[in-house]
Design an enzyme around this catalytic site. Structure first.
Site, PDB file in Angstrom:
ATOM      1  CG  ASP A  33      -1.994   1.000   1.244  1.00  0.00           C
ATOM      2  OD1 ASP A  33      -2.192   1.648   0.195  1.00  0.00           O
ATOM      3  OD2 ASP A  33      -2.641   1.187   2.290  1.00  0.00           O
TER       4      ASP A  33
HETATM    5  C1  SPV Z   1      -7.342   1.830   3.407  1.00  0.00           C
HETATM    6  O1  SPV Z   1      -8.227   1.034   3.635  1.00  0.00           O
HETATM    7  O2  SPV Z   1      -6.566   1.715   2.467  1.00  0.00           O
HETATM    8  C2  SPV Z   1      -7.166   2.977   4.287  1.00  0.00           C
HETATM    9  C3  SPV Z   1      -7.542   2.873   5.659  1.00  0.00           C
HETATM   10  O3  SPV Z   1      -6.642   3.952   3.822  1.00  0.00           O
HETATM   11  S1  SPV Z   1      -6.183   2.374   6.499  1.00  0.00           S
HETATM   12  O4  SPV Z   1      -5.697   1.150   5.962  1.00  0.00           O
HETATM   13  O5  SPV Z   1      -6.662   2.248   7.864  1.00  0.00           O
HETATM   14  O6  SPV Z   1      -5.175   3.425   6.417  1.00  0.00           O
HETATM   15 MG    MG Z   2      -5.639   3.724   2.169  1.00  0.00          MG
END
Ligand code: SPV
Ligand code: MG
Length: 539
Positions: free
Chosen positions: A57
């Site tokens: 991510d």
């Molecule tokens: C996501 O779901 O990608 C988010 C929320 O941005 S978190 O993972 O809590 O940052």
């Molecule tokens: Mg996110």
């Protein structure tokens, strides 16, 4: 009433007096499942979308790859989607292009967070994460709002002050600046296991604009607390991807361990469930509506119940249709001809030594009274359940494939082919279905309008125009009437003796037209041992 736009649907959720919910989805099928479960909106989560691609991510999936995913999600659903747009993938310029692309793909809202590109997930060393400069971040919001062409498109701004280790004051300062810059709502994020930060924020923020939360870490908090605090939306942000990961791990493990899929079959979605979610039934209906239908006949009946005793020892253990000519049974030669015409759906009526009639890929109907019954009994049995155009022919008649093409040039309900060179037949003593039509075959005047007048085994020689070859085609439209007529004949004492020529004559007497195609040769009725020899020349 026209369906509400997705952007309006999202606005309704955002401004609803009740706590509303979005659930994470990361592709078309998860989006569809969420919608049919009852969810009114989707969170296209960065964590989930990157995870389903198998990357981190950290903006490793490009923003256009994310757009592609969104397009599938939006196409699969009618509920609004809010994209987790990370930082907006750059500065103000990237945000405004993003907003336009999202509008084009029917995405209702985007949430951008006040960090710098490339972002890191909030739950990985949040304390070390750098926040965006407030003014610079506000320029992203302003450019995004200026770029949207649909007034109802929403830009939500995510305050990461708590995540990055700053306090309430910083969070409120930032939220206020984003609000002034035109943000449609605040997403206040927290990595604590208790909802302390978000509740403190909401209390101070009051109702300046809607506030959205992501209770991933403070999941044990009763939902009632969020609604009582007046939050606008709670996002279940990663539960579809996490549940599918757990399920895939279990499935893979079980299959690997057993080298078998037996045990699992009932525990996973059926293939039909996959088809249902994909909307296969709609496509089948559309094909019915749009695809040109083949105008070739698709089915055939072969009547092969009788022994063929004239062949003596050759048919002691099998019926005539299974006698071999050039390494193949007669029945195989006939099915080959039908196959060449594109016909796979073939029903064979068997009777004598039926167990020996066992070619693959054929449907079988048994006439167990074969020794005391005749052609129409077998035909009547095969006609049950037929609801499409079909050919019918005998299990001892060979013919050339082009003849089937001739049949399919006519739309008539009943078509038969009649050999005008019937006198060439070697065996003058056999029973033949002689035919007289409205006009004889003529080389000089070629008429298409030839119909049956008389059909029988004992027509006077000077009345005969030809001999029925033993191949006929019936349309699906005539089947109900044909069935009724056969049912009528069935009640006659002599039904067991009736042959096709009786049926054709009966139909003609009833005023039902039987179309005749005049042909010359190119077929062979195999009745005797001599015919078997001739058949190998014919083939
Ligand atoms: C996501 O779901 O990608 C988010 C929320 O941005 S978190 O993972 O809590 O940052
Ligand atoms: Mg996110």
């Amino acid at each position: 009433m026209p369906e509400q736009k997705k952007t309006q649907k999202f606005r309704d959720l955002l401004n609803s007096p009740n706590l509303e919910f979005l659930i994470e989805a990361h592709n078309g099928i998860s989006a569809k499942i969420a919608e049919e479960t009852g969810f009114k909106g989707l969170w296209a989560g960065g964590l989930a979308i990157s995870a389903q691609y198998g990357v981190r991510d950290n903006n490793e999936a490009s923003w256009t790859q994310v757009l592609e995913t969104l397009e599938f999600m939006a196409d699969a659903t009618s509920i609004p989607i809010m994209l987790d747009g990370d930082t907006g993938y750059g500065n103000f310029n990237n945000v405004r292009r993003l907003v336009n692309k999202l509008e084009q793909r029917d995405v209702a809202a985007v949430c951008i967070e006040d960090k710098v590109y490339p972002k890191t997930n909030s739950f990985i060393d949040g304390n070390k994460q750098e926040l965006a400069d407030i003014d610079e971040f506000c320029s992203r919001i302003k450019a995004g709002k200026d770029a949207q062409t649909d007034d109802d498109f929403s830009i939500i701004t995510r305050v990461e002050a708590f995540i990055a280790g700053w306090g309430l004051t910083e969070a409120l300062k930032r939220a206020e600046a984003y609000h002034q810059a035109g943000s449609d709502g605040i997403l206040i994020h927290s990595a604590l296991t208790e909802p302390i930060e978000i509740l403190a924020f909401k209390k101070e923020w009051a109702n300046r604009s809607p506030v959205i939360i992501v209770p991933t870490k403070y999941y044990s908090t009763p939902t009632k607390i969020f609604s009582e605090a007046g939050f606008s939306i709670a996002i279940w942000a990663n539960h579809m991807i996490r549940s599918s990961i757990a399920s895939m791990q279990e499935t893979a493990k079980a299959i690997y361990k057993d080298s078998s899929i037996t045990k699992l079959e009932d525990q996973i979605a059926s293939v039909n469930e996959v088809f249902r979610l994909q909307g296969v039934s709609e496509l089948l209906e559309a094909e019915e509506m749009y695809l040109p239908k083949s105008d070739l006949t698709q089915k055939a009946i072969i009547l092969a119940a009788s022994r063929g005793s004239a062949m003596s020892t050759l048919t002691e253990t099998k019926p005539k249709s299974m006698v071999k000519i050039k390494d193949k049974s007669i029945l195989e030669h006939i099915t080959d001809v039908y196959n060449q015409h594109g016909i796979k759906d073939i029903t064979v009526v068997r009777g004598y030594k039926k167990e020996s009639v066992d070619l693959p890929q054929l449907d079988y109907v048994d006439n167990d009274n074969f020794s005391t019954s005749s052609e129409l009994v077998s035909f009547n049995l095969a006609l049950k359940n037929k609801d499409e155009d079909f050919f019918v022919s005998f299990g001892d008649v060979l013919f050339k494939p082009y003849l089937l093409k001739l049949f399919d040039e006519f739309n008539d309900d009943i078509v038969i082919s009649v050999d005008t060179q019937w006198q060439n037949s070697a065996n003058k003593n056999r029973a033949a279905d002689y035919v007289r039509c409205n006009e004889p075959h003529s080389r000089d005047s070629y008429s298409h309008e030839i119909f049956l007048d008389q059909c029988g085994e004992d027509l006077r020689e000077d009345e005969i125009h030809g001999e029925w070859m033993g191949v006929a085609r019936f349309s699906k439209e005539i089947i109900p009437e044909l069935s009724k007529i056969l049912a009528g004949l069935e009640s006659r004492d002599d039904f067991n003796k009736l042959k096709f020529h009786h049926l054709f004559q009966h139909l003609t007497d009833l005023g039902i037209k039987v179309r005749v195609i005049y042909t010359t040769g190119h077929w062979l009725d195999i009745d005797s041992l001599d015919d078997v020899v001739e058949a190998s020349n014919f083939l």
